[in-house]
Structure formats: structure tokens, C-alpha cells
Enzyme design. Structure first.
Site, PDB file in Angstrom:
ATOM      1  N   SER A  98      32.966  -6.007 -13.596  1.00 40.01           N
ATOM      2  CA  SER A  98      32.528  -6.330 -12.513  1.00 40.01           C
ATOM      3  C   SER A  98      32.860  -5.253 -11.284  1.00 40.01           C
ATOM      4  CB  SER A  98      33.117  -7.598 -11.981  1.00 40.01           C
ATOM      5  OG  SER A  98      32.525  -8.165 -10.798  1.00 40.01           O
ATOM      6  N   ASP A 131      28.644  -4.989 -11.618  1.00 41.18           N
ATOM      7  CA  ASP A 131      27.454  -5.747 -12.549  1.00 41.18           C
ATOM      8  C   ASP A 131      26.608  -6.222 -11.776  1.00 41.18           C
ATOM      9  OD1 ASP A 131      29.125  -7.623 -11.346  1.00 41.18           O
ATOM     10  OD2 ASP A 131      28.953  -9.013 -13.491  1.00 41.18           O
ATOM     11  N   ASP A 181      28.057  -5.146  -6.630  1.00 38.80           N
ATOM     12  CA  ASP A 181      29.179  -4.521  -7.038  1.00 38.80           C
ATOM     13  C   ASP A 181      28.629  -4.182  -8.405  1.00 38.80           C
ATOM     14  OD1 ASP A 181      28.262  -6.866  -8.352  1.00 38.80           O
ATOM     15  OD2 ASP A 181      30.377  -7.607  -8.602  1.00 38.80           O
ATOM     16  N   ASP A 222      26.298  -8.951  -9.640  1.00 40.90           N
ATOM     17  CA  ASP A 222      26.493 -10.275  -9.267  1.00 40.90           C
ATOM     18  C   ASP A 222      26.967 -10.919  -7.659  1.00 40.90           C
ATOM     19  OD1 ASP A 222      28.854 -10.116  -9.822  1.00 40.90           O
ATOM     20  OD2 ASP A 222      29.151 -11.615 -11.650  1.00 40.90           O
TER      21      ASP A 222
END
Length: 447
Positions: A103, A244, A242, A246
Site C-alpha cells: 500500500s 496500490d 497511494d 485503494d
């Protein structure tokens, strides 16, 4: 989560090369997950996606080998946002989806997240089952039953079309200049396409991943680059993801950061006005009190869940509501997607802006955030801070000083060896002082 050996609040995460983030463990994890996900009488398949970390290649191969040994087919998606794996898991009718990502963390960290066939985070029971299989020796299935591996070349295009489908056909971003910060992460190749195809003029920062620069001074945890770009380019707003994809945060036209609490309010207020909110809003224990007060002033119910988008989703399902989120930028919009999705959430904010005929700078003025102070105290091993008498006494004293005009929250991070100390209230100087004092107490009591 105290009964778990490996899983935290958002999968398994740690430093690359240190257990459990090693190739050996990922091989075992792939096999264990394959055993837990397999259903007799059908050909089982699992999707694997990843962000742009260099270590993702290594762990992708190890997971693929473990799944194949368990007799499960693997579909490789390559670098894709976490919510894209959730979506594609559903559309491919897969047994599960796996995301290799840490993340918002730097490149030297990595981790694993799982999605169910419905594209939701795994429930506690299935995570526990995977951990049980991890304690067993690997048994390779017969050579005729080994899983096969396939690469899905059209995954980015499928996801781009999905994102666009979450807004009305007549929705257009014509006339808007938007700066996207893709954090050198998983959204770098899909986010610009989504917003350009909807008509916006797009400038991009953080769009050149090299395997090591993910989240490095860019993205939703480092908003300075985006603020600077919005001002320099005189853009209408900026959007930061961010690593990743999400999470999403934004910057308004004057370069000011707009956090997840404010974005959640903007979406909720517009949907309430349009009659499409369908119930209340779920935040977390960390959601700014200003959100709750502003929503209740409009007659919108508000409830708090434990920190983590999986718990927000659980509460939304329990209540039959559609909208929830966190200050970090995780938002769950159940009539659009099955998990937190930065691109989809950003589109919902832009839809609210268009329907209101206003700007992000103006819409965010509908709520006033209370001063909030967060201090992260690093510990050797996570522990329950409210299980220690000295910390409990300090918290009770702090709450008495606030006199009901604020909040104190101490909690262990689910992904890092940290105790988070948060205070909130009307008097900023007071809440900063209280947070610092509580951090010292935790520091002296830490494991």
C-alpha cells in the site's frame, strides 16, 4: 486479531527478506491459500495482481508455484490497483484474488491481501483456515492436477471501462484541469486513461515507477508534490492515490489538502441532497468529530466502526447502507464497488462537484474539522494499550480534562509495530499537550 500468527487488519505485511515476507513463506502461503480456496468438483483459479515494487516479481513467482502445487490455476494480471483485482476476481468468477502490495509503505516493505470470489476482503474464518494450512507440510498434487498459469493481457482495459461505468453516461469532465499523483504505483497506467477518456485535461506526477520509487515523496502520504503542481499549473484540483490505488486524497485549487473525512462528507452531503444516499454513513474510531456533527446537522445518521475498510464494509452491510470511509482516503461506496477504490471514489467526488455546480474548495466548507493530534509510538511488539493500568489511568485523566468536549483514542496498528495515540477537541493547544503526555506514558510502558 490476537489469535492470528500472520494476518493483520489488512492482510500480511512486513519488510522484504524478513519473515514472513520471504520467498519461502510466499510459496507456503500460495499452497495454503490454494487448499483453503479449492472447491471440489470444479476447476479452481486464483488471480494475482501487484503494485510496482521490484520485490513483487519474486513473490508473484513464489505464490504461483504454491498455488500450482495445490492444483489451482493462476491468472497473472501484472501491475494493477488493488481494487482492480477485487473487480476482476468477480468478473472472472475466480475462487479468490491475491494482491502483492504494501500500500502506502516504501519499496522495502511488501505484503499480501486476499479477496473473496465476491471481491470483498476475506472474513476472519477464511483467514484462520489459511493459517491452519500454513502449519501443515506441503503436499504436491499429482502432475495431471497441477495448476496452470495464464497472463491476462487486457486487464487494464477491463478495469478502465469498469471505473467509467460507475458514473452516469452523460457525466463529463470537459473543462476541468486535473493533476493526478499516481505515487509511482499501481495506478500509473490506468488512472490517466480513466480521467482523460471522461474529458478532463490531465497532468501527471508520480507516474514513472522504477520498482524502488513507489510512494517516495509522492502519493497520498506526501501531498506536497501534488499541491505544488496544482498551483504551478493553475489546475482546478489535484487527486493523489497511494501505491496500490485503494486510497485517495485531493488538493483544491489553492493547493490545500482535502482529506478522506472531508471527501466522505462531500459525497454524503450531495447524495443526501439528491436522495441517493440510502441510509447513513459509516466512519471509524478515527473519523474527525466534525464529520459526525456536520452530517447529523443535515439529518444524516453516522456510526463508527473499528479502523480498517473491512470493518467499515461489515458495518455498512449490517445496516444496509452504501457509504463509508476513513480519513486516510479509504472509501467504500457499495453501489459502485465491493472494496475501497481510489479512482472510483475520486469520480464520486467529481460527480458531486458537477451536480452541485460548485468547486471542491467550496463544497469542503460544509464541515469544520476539530483539531486532532496523532502520535505514533513505535514498539517492539504490538500490545493492547488499554490492557495496562498505567495507560488506562492516564487516559481517564485526559478525558476528565477534556470534560466531554473531545475524544481520546489509543489503539495498536494492525499492520505495523505502533501504538497510535489520538486526541481531539476544541482547544488545539490542549489536545496537542494531552497527546504528547499520553505518548510519553505509552513510551515508558512499551513492550
Amino acid at each position: 486479531m490476537s489469535d492470528r500468527k500472520y494476518f493483520g487488519t489488512d492482510g500480511i505485511r512486513g519488510r522484504v527478506g524478513e519473515f514472513p515476507i520471504t520467498p519461502e513463506f510466499m510459496l507456503r502461503l500460495g499452497w495454503a491459500a490454494g487448499q483453503a480456496f479449492k472447491r471440489d468438483g470444479q476447476r479452481n483459479s486464483v488471480l494475482i495482481g501487484k503494485d510496482t515494487r521490484l520485490s513483487g516479481y519474486m513473490f508473484e513467482s513464489a505464490l504461483e508455484a504454491g498455488l500450482s502445487a495445490a492444483g489451482v490455476d493462476v491468472k497473472l494480471l501484472g501491475p494493477m490497483p488493488t481494487p482492480a483485482i477485487a473487480y476482476l476476481t468477480r468478473t472472472f468468477r475466480a475462487s479468490a484474488g491475491i494482491v502483492i502490495s504494501a500500500s502506502h509503505n516504501p519499496h522495502h516493505d511488501n505484503g499480501i491481501k486476499f479477496f473473496s470470489p465476491a471481491g470483498t476482503k476475506l472474513d476472519d474464518a477464511l483467514e484462520t483456515e489459511i493459517e491452519k494450512w500454513l502449519d501443515k507440510p506441503i503436499e504436491v498434487c499429482g502432475s495431471k492436477e497441477l495448476g496452470k498459469a495464464f497472463r491476462v493481457d487486457d486487464a487494464p482495459g477491463r478495469y478502465v471501462e469498469f471505473c467509467k461505468s460507475t458514473v452516469p453516461n452523460e457525466f463529463s469532465l470537459e473543462g476541468l484541469h486535473i493533476v493526478l499523483d499516481c505515487a509511482h504505483g499501481a495506478t500509473y497506467h490506468v488512472a490517466p486513461k480513466v480521467f482523460r477518456e471522461l474529458g478532463a485535461k490531465i497532468s501527471v506526477v508520480g507516474g514513472e515507477p522504477d520498482g524502488l520509487n513507489i510512494n517516495l515523496n509522492v502519493g497520498s502520504t506526501h501531498m506536497g508534490s501534488l499541491s505544488k503542481a496544482v498551483l504551478e499549473k493553475q489546475a482546478d484540483l489535484g487527486i493523489a492515490f497511494d501505491g496500490d490505488g485503494d486510497r485517495v486524497l485531493m488538493v483544491d485549487r489553492d493547493g490545500s489538502e482535502v482529506d478522506g473525512d472531508e471527501l466522505l462528507y462531500v459525497i454524503a452531503a450531495q447524495r443526501h441532497a439528491a436522495g441517493t444516499l440510502k441510509g447513513g454513513v459509516v466512519g471509524t474510531l478515527m473519523t474527525n468529530l466534525g464529520v459526525e456533527l456536520a452530517l447529523r446537522e443535515q439529518g444524516i445518521d453516522f456510526e463508527r466502526a473499528k479502523v480498517g475498510d473491512r470493518y467499515v464494509m461489515e458495518r455498512l452491510i449490517d445496516r444496509g447502507w452504501l457509504l463509508g470511509g476513513e480519513g486516510s482516503g479509504h472509501m467504500v461506496i457499495r453501489d459502485c464497488t465491493s472494496t475501497g477504490d481510489g479512482i472510483v471514489s475520486a469520480l464520486q467526488v467529481l460527480l458531486a462537484i458537477r451536480r452541485a455546480g460548485s468547486s471542491l474548495a467550496d463544497l469542503r466548507q460544509g464541515m469544520s474539522k476539530l483539531p486532532q493530534k496523532m502520535i505514533n509510538v513505535r514498539v517492539k511488539q504490538r500490545f493492547d494499550p488499554l490492557g495496562r493500568d498505567d495507560i488506562v489511568r492516564a487516559v481517564e485523566s485526559a478525558e476528565a480534562r477534556l470534560g466531554g468536549g473531545g475524544r481520546v483514542l489509543l489503539r495498536a496498528s494492525g499492520t505495523e509495530p505502533l501504538i497510535r495515540v489520538m486526541t481531539e477537541g476544541q482547544d488545539e493547544a490542549q489536545i496537542v499537550k494531552i497527546a504528547e503526555e499520553l505518548a510519553v506514558v505509552v513510551e515508558n510502558s512499551r513492550a
